[in-house]
Design a protein around this motif. Sequence first.
Motif, PDB file in Angstrom:
ATOM      1  N   ARG A  90       0.835  -1.211   0.000  1.00  0.00           N
ATOM      2  CA  ARG A  90       0.000   0.000   0.000  1.00  0.00           C
ATOM      3  C   ARG A  90       0.866   1.256   0.000  1.00  0.00           C
ATOM      4  N   LYS A  91       1.984   1.232   0.738  1.00  0.00           N
ATOM      5  CA  LYS A  91       2.893   2.389   0.750  1.00  0.00           C
ATOM      6  C   LYS A  91       3.519   2.612  -0.630  1.00  0.00           C
ATOM      7  N   VAL A  92       3.931   1.513  -1.279  1.00  0.00           N
ATOM      8  CA  VAL A  92       4.537   1.644  -2.614  1.00  0.00           C
ATOM      9  C   VAL A  92       3.521   2.192  -3.607  1.00  0.00           C
ATOM     10  N   ARG A  93       2.262   1.787  -3.466  1.00  0.00           N
ATOM     11  CA  ARG A  93       1.246   2.291  -4.372  1.00  0.00           C
ATOM     12  C   ARG A  93       1.069   3.799  -4.239  1.00  0.00           C
ATOM     13  N   ARG A  94       1.377   4.338  -3.077  1.00  0.00           N
ATOM     14  CA  ARG A  94       1.309   5.780  -2.876  1.00  0.00           C
ATOM     15  C   ARG A  94       2.601   6.485  -3.312  1.00  0.00           C
ATOM     16  N   GLY A  95       3.597   5.723  -3.856  1.00  0.00           N
ATOM     17  CA  GLY A  95       4.817   6.340  -4.372  1.00  0.00           C
ATOM     18  C   GLY A  95       6.005   6.246  -3.453  1.00  0.00           C
ATOM     19  N   GLN A  96       5.882   5.552  -2.317  1.00  0.00           N
ATOM     20  CA  GLN A  96       6.986   5.433  -1.362  1.00  0.00           C
ATOM     21  C   GLN A  96       7.789   4.172  -1.703  1.00  0.00           C
ATOM     22  N   LEU A  97       8.794   4.318  -2.596  1.00  0.00           N
ATOM     23  CA  LEU A  97       9.533   3.176  -3.097  1.00  0.00           C
ATOM     24  C   LEU A  97      10.533   2.610  -2.093  1.00  0.00           C
ATOM     25  N   VAL A 137       9.315 -14.376  -0.435  1.00  0.00           N
ATOM     26  CA  VAL A 137       8.492 -13.350  -1.095  1.00  0.00           C
ATOM     27  C   VAL A 137       8.899 -11.957  -0.620  1.00  0.00           C
ATOM     28  N   ALA A 138       9.137 -11.825   0.704  1.00  0.00           N
ATOM     29  CA  ALA A 138       9.510 -10.517   1.235  1.00  0.00           C
ATOM     30  C   ALA A 138      10.871 -10.059   0.691  1.00  0.00           C
ATOM     31  N   VAL A 139      11.851 -10.975   0.698  1.00  0.00           N
ATOM     32  CA  VAL A 139      13.171 -10.625   0.163  1.00  0.00           C
ATOM     33  C   VAL A 139      13.077 -10.279  -1.317  1.00  0.00           C
ATOM     34  N   SER A 140      12.311 -11.070  -2.081  1.00  0.00           N
ATOM     35  CA  SER A 140      12.147 -10.788  -3.504  1.00  0.00           C
ATOM     36  C   SER A 140      11.449  -9.451  -3.727  1.00  0.00           C
ATOM     37  N   TYR A 141      10.499  -9.150  -2.851  1.00  0.00           N
ATOM     38  CA  TYR A 141       9.798  -7.864  -2.949  1.00  0.00           C
ATOM     39  C   TYR A 141      10.768  -6.710  -2.710  1.00  0.00           C
ATOM     40  N   ASN A 142      11.627  -6.852  -1.681  1.00  0.00           N
ATOM     41  CA  ASN A 142      12.628  -5.810  -1.425  1.00  0.00           C
ATOM     42  C   ASN A 142      13.598  -5.662  -2.602  1.00  0.00           C
ATOM     43  N   ASN A 143      14.007  -6.812  -3.166  1.00  0.00           N
ATOM     44  CA  ASN A 143      14.903  -6.754  -4.327  1.00  0.00           C
ATOM     45  C   ASN A 143      14.224  -6.107  -5.522  1.00  0.00           C
ATOM     46  N   MET A 144      12.923  -6.336  -5.650  1.00  0.00           N
ATOM     47  CA  MET A 144      12.196  -5.727  -6.750  1.00  0.00           C
ATOM     48  C   MET A 144      12.179  -4.207  -6.625  1.00  0.00           C
ATOM     49  N   LEU A 145      12.002  -3.719  -5.400  1.00  0.00           N
ATOM     50  CA  LEU A 145      12.035  -2.269  -5.203  1.00  0.00           C
ATOM     51  C   LEU A 145      13.405  -1.709  -5.575  1.00  0.00           C
ATOM     52  N   ASP A 146      14.473  -2.412  -5.169  1.00  0.00           N
ATOM     53  CA  ASP A 146      15.822  -1.951  -5.557  1.00  0.00           C
ATOM     54  C   ASP A 146      15.999  -1.979  -7.066  1.00  0.00           C
ATOM     55  N   GLU A 147      15.475  -3.014  -7.697  1.00  0.00           N
ATOM     56  CA  GLU A 147      15.623  -3.130  -9.148  1.00  0.00           C
ATOM     57  C   GLU A 147      14.846  -2.040  -9.878  1.00  0.00           C
ATOM     58  N   ILE A 148      13.667  -1.700  -9.344  1.00  0.00           N
ATOM     59  CA  ILE A 148      12.887  -0.621  -9.964  1.00  0.00           C
ATOM     60  C   ILE A 148      13.668   0.688  -9.921  1.00  0.00           C
ATOM     61  N   GLN A 149      14.269   0.985  -8.772  1.00  0.00           N
ATOM     62  CA  GLN A 149      15.052   2.216  -8.677  1.00  0.00           C
ATOM     63  C   GLN A 149      16.255   2.178  -9.612  1.00  0.00           C
ATOM     64  N   ARG A 150      16.899   0.993  -9.708  1.00  0.00           N
ATOM     65  CA  ARG A 150      18.070   0.886 -10.593  1.00  0.00           C
ATOM     66  C   ARG A 150      17.664   1.064 -12.051  1.00  0.00           C
ATOM     67  N   LEU A 151      16.524   0.465 -12.435  1.00  0.00           N
ATOM     68  CA  LEU A 151      16.079   0.568 -13.819  1.00  0.00           C
ATOM     69  C   LEU A 151      15.679   1.991 -14.180  1.00  0.00           C
ATOM     70  N   MET A 152      15.079   2.686 -13.223  1.00  0.00           N
ATOM     71  CA  MET A 152      14.727   4.084 -13.493  1.00  0.00           C
ATOM     72  C   MET A 152      15.984   4.902 -13.787  1.00  0.00           C
ATOM     73  N   THR A 153      17.045   4.650 -12.985  1.00  0.00           N
ATOM     74  CA  THR A 153      18.308   5.346 -13.238  1.00  0.00           C
ATOM     75  C   THR A 153      18.910   4.907 -14.573  1.00  0.00           C
ATOM     76  N   GLN A 154      18.795   3.627 -14.879  1.00  0.00           N
ATOM     77  CA  GLN A 154      19.372   3.106 -16.122  1.00  0.00           C
ATOM     78  C   GLN A 154      18.660   3.684 -17.343  1.00  0.00           C
ATOM     79  N   VAL A 155      17.335   3.855 -17.256  1.00  0.00           N
ATOM     80  CA  VAL A 155      16.592   4.433 -18.375  1.00  0.00           C
ATOM     81  C   VAL A 155      17.086   5.829 -18.687  1.00  0.00           C
ATOM     82  N   VAL A 156      17.313   6.611 -17.623  1.00  0.00           N
ATOM     83  CA  VAL A 156      17.822   7.974 -17.827  1.00  0.00           C
ATOM     84  C   VAL A 156      19.197   7.930 -18.483  1.00  0.00           C
ATOM     85  N   ASP A 157      20.062   7.012 -17.999  1.00  0.00           N
ATOM     86  CA  ASP A 157      21.407   6.902 -18.593  1.00  0.00           C
ATOM     87  C   ASP A 157      21.336   6.474 -20.052  1.00  0.00           C
ATOM     88  N   LYS A 158      20.451   5.528 -20.383  1.00  0.00           N
ATOM     89  CA  LYS A 158      20.343   5.084 -21.768  1.00  0.00           C
ATOM     90  C   LYS A 158      19.861   6.208 -22.686  1.00  0.00           C
TER      91      LYS A 158
END
Length: 611
Positions: free
Chosen positions: A343-350, A370-391
Motif C-alpha cells: 500500500r505504501k509503494v502504491r502511494r509512491g513510497q519506493l 516473497v519478502a526478500v524478492s519484494y525488497n529486491n524488486m524495489l531496488d531493481e525498480i530504482q536501478r532501472l529508473m536510473t538506467q533508463v535515464v542513462d540510456k
Amino acid sequence: MNYVLTRIRKVYRNSRISQKLFLAFSLMIAIPAIVVSFLFIRTQEAQLYKDAMAAAGSHVSRLDEQLRSRMNILENASSTALTQKAFVDFIHSNMVSDGLRLVKFRQNQYEQMHNIIESHEMISELSFYVDNPNLHEIWPEIYHYSRFWPQDYWRALRDEGGAAFSLFALQDGEQTLSYYRLVRLQGQQQKLPTIMEIRARHSVFFSNLLEDHEQDFFSVVMDGTDPSRSVYNAAHGFAVNAGDGLDTILSRVHSRLEVLHPNSPVKIEAGDQTYYALYRYIAPLDAYIVDITSRQDLMKGPRSWYLIVITVTSCVLLMMLLLMSHMTRRIFRRLEMVLVSMRKVRRGQLDAKIDTGLGENEPGDEIDYVAVSYNNMLDEIQRLMTQVVDKQLIAKNAQLHSLHSQINSHFLYNALESIRMRAEVQQQPAIAGALVSLGSLLRYSMQWRSDTVDLGEELDNIRSYIGFINFMEGTDCELTADLPPEVLRYPIPKMCMQPVVENAVHHGAPPGGSVHIQISVAVEHGSLMITIRDDGAGIEPAVLHSLQEALADESDKMITAGRNGLGLENVHKRLRLHYGLGSGLTIHSVQGAFTCVTIHLPWEQNNLGGW
C-alpha cells in the motif's frame, strides 16, 4: 436432520482455522486432484498410444523408402550388367568352337562383368541361366538353363513385365533375397529365354534396418503369402521375450494384413497379451514391412502412476494436518506486513521495504522469500529508473556521433568531387576518372544500408576498383562481364565478389603487367554460380591443395592458405553463415595458366535456368 446440520455448523464454527483449512484443502484440492490424476493417466494412455502409432507409422514409412531404394540399386545393377552387350552375345553363341575367343572373353567381357558385381557391395552373386547347348560352365556367373528351378518361372517373369523380386530366393534362398530378369527370348521356339538372377544376402540387404534401437516396436519383413517366411532381427528384445510364441504372433498379424488399407493399425490377441501392428505393403517384393509392439510394453509407464498418485496424495494430506495449525498464525501475520508495504509503494513510497528479521545467511521460508524478492524488486525498480535515464543520454550522444560521422563522410566526398573538378579543368582526365572510381569505392564500402545488394551494384563497384587500380599501378587490367539483366537485379551479400577480384589483381598479374578477368554466371540444380576467372600466374599446387581443403571443410577452423587466400576466408564464412553449408567458394587453378573462383549462392527464381 435439522439437528444434525446444526451440530455440524457448530462444530465447524468452533473448529480451529488449521482444521478448517485442512478440510477445505481435502474437499477442494485433494479429491479433485485424485480424480483429475486418474483422468490424466487415462488421457496419457490414449495419447501414448496415438504417439506410438504415429512414430511406428513414420518408422515403417522410412523402412519402406529405404527398402525401395535398395531394390532400385539392384534394378540399376541389372540394367548396367545388360549394357555389356558383348558379354550377353557371347554367352548365347558357340563358346566351345574357338578357345582363343574364349580366352579373350575371359580377359575382357567377363572381367568387365565381374567388376560390375564387385562394385556393388550389396550383391553377393549375379548369374545368367542360358538355354545354350554350346555354353561353358567354367565361371560361377554362367549356367545352363537346366540348373534353374522352377523351369517354367520365365512365364511368371513374362507376366510380371520381365522382372520380379523374391524375398527368399527360389534356390537356396533361406537367407537370400533375389531379383530375376528376362534377358532375351531366343528366336527358336524350342529354346527357353535367358534369366538373370541377382542375389543379396539378408544380412547385407537389410543391414541396420531391422536392428534393435531400444524402441518398443519390433520390425519384421513378411512374405506376402507365407507368414513363416519372414525376415527379422532374432536378437531384438521383443523376439527374445516372445520366444516360441513369436510364430503365433506373426501368423495372427499376417492374417489381418490388407494390401488396400496399409494405414490402419492392426490389433490382435495372442496368449494373455494384446499386440498392435502398423505396416506397409511393398508390391514389387510382394512383402509387408510390419512394426509390432505389445500393449503391456506401451502402457507400463502409465500403469505405475496409479500407486504413485495415491501415495503422494495421502502423504500430502497427513503433512497438511500436522503443519497447518502451527503455520496459520505466522502466515497471516507476515502476509499482513507484505500488504502494508504494498500500500505504501502504491502511494509512491519506493523505500517502503519489509523487515524480514533474517540474518545474513538465513534463507527463510516461502513468505520470507516473497519478502526478500519484494525488497529486491524495489531496488531493481530504482536501478532501472536510473538506467533508463542513462540510456536516453547515451542514445542522444550516439545520435550526435552518427551525425558527426555523416558530416565527415560528406566532407570527404565533397573534397574528392572538388579535386575531380580541378583535374578536369586542368585537362587531367585520368586523374579525374581515378577520383570518380575512388569516390565510388569509398561510398560503396562506407554506406551499409543492408547486408545485401543487387549483383549489378557489386559489379559497378568492381569496375570502379579496376579503373582505380589501373591508374594507381599503371597496369592494364581488363574486366569482362556480360551478364543477363535478370541476374543483375538478384540480391547477393555485399562485398562478396570484390575480394576475389582483388586477389586476382594483386596475386594473378605479374609486376607491371596486366591480367584479364572474366565474370560469368550459371544456374544449376537450384544454385546460382558466379565464376570469376583470370588468366594470371595461377596458384602453386601445394597452396592450392591447402586452400581447397580449407574451403571444403565444414568446421569453423581458421583458413590459412597463404597470401593467395587473402580475403577468401571472410567471404567464404559470410556465405556459409548467411545461406548455410551448401553455399560458399570453390577454387581451381593451374600455375602459369589461370585461376577460377566460383561463388555458390541459392537461386530462388526459375526464369534463368539453362544459360
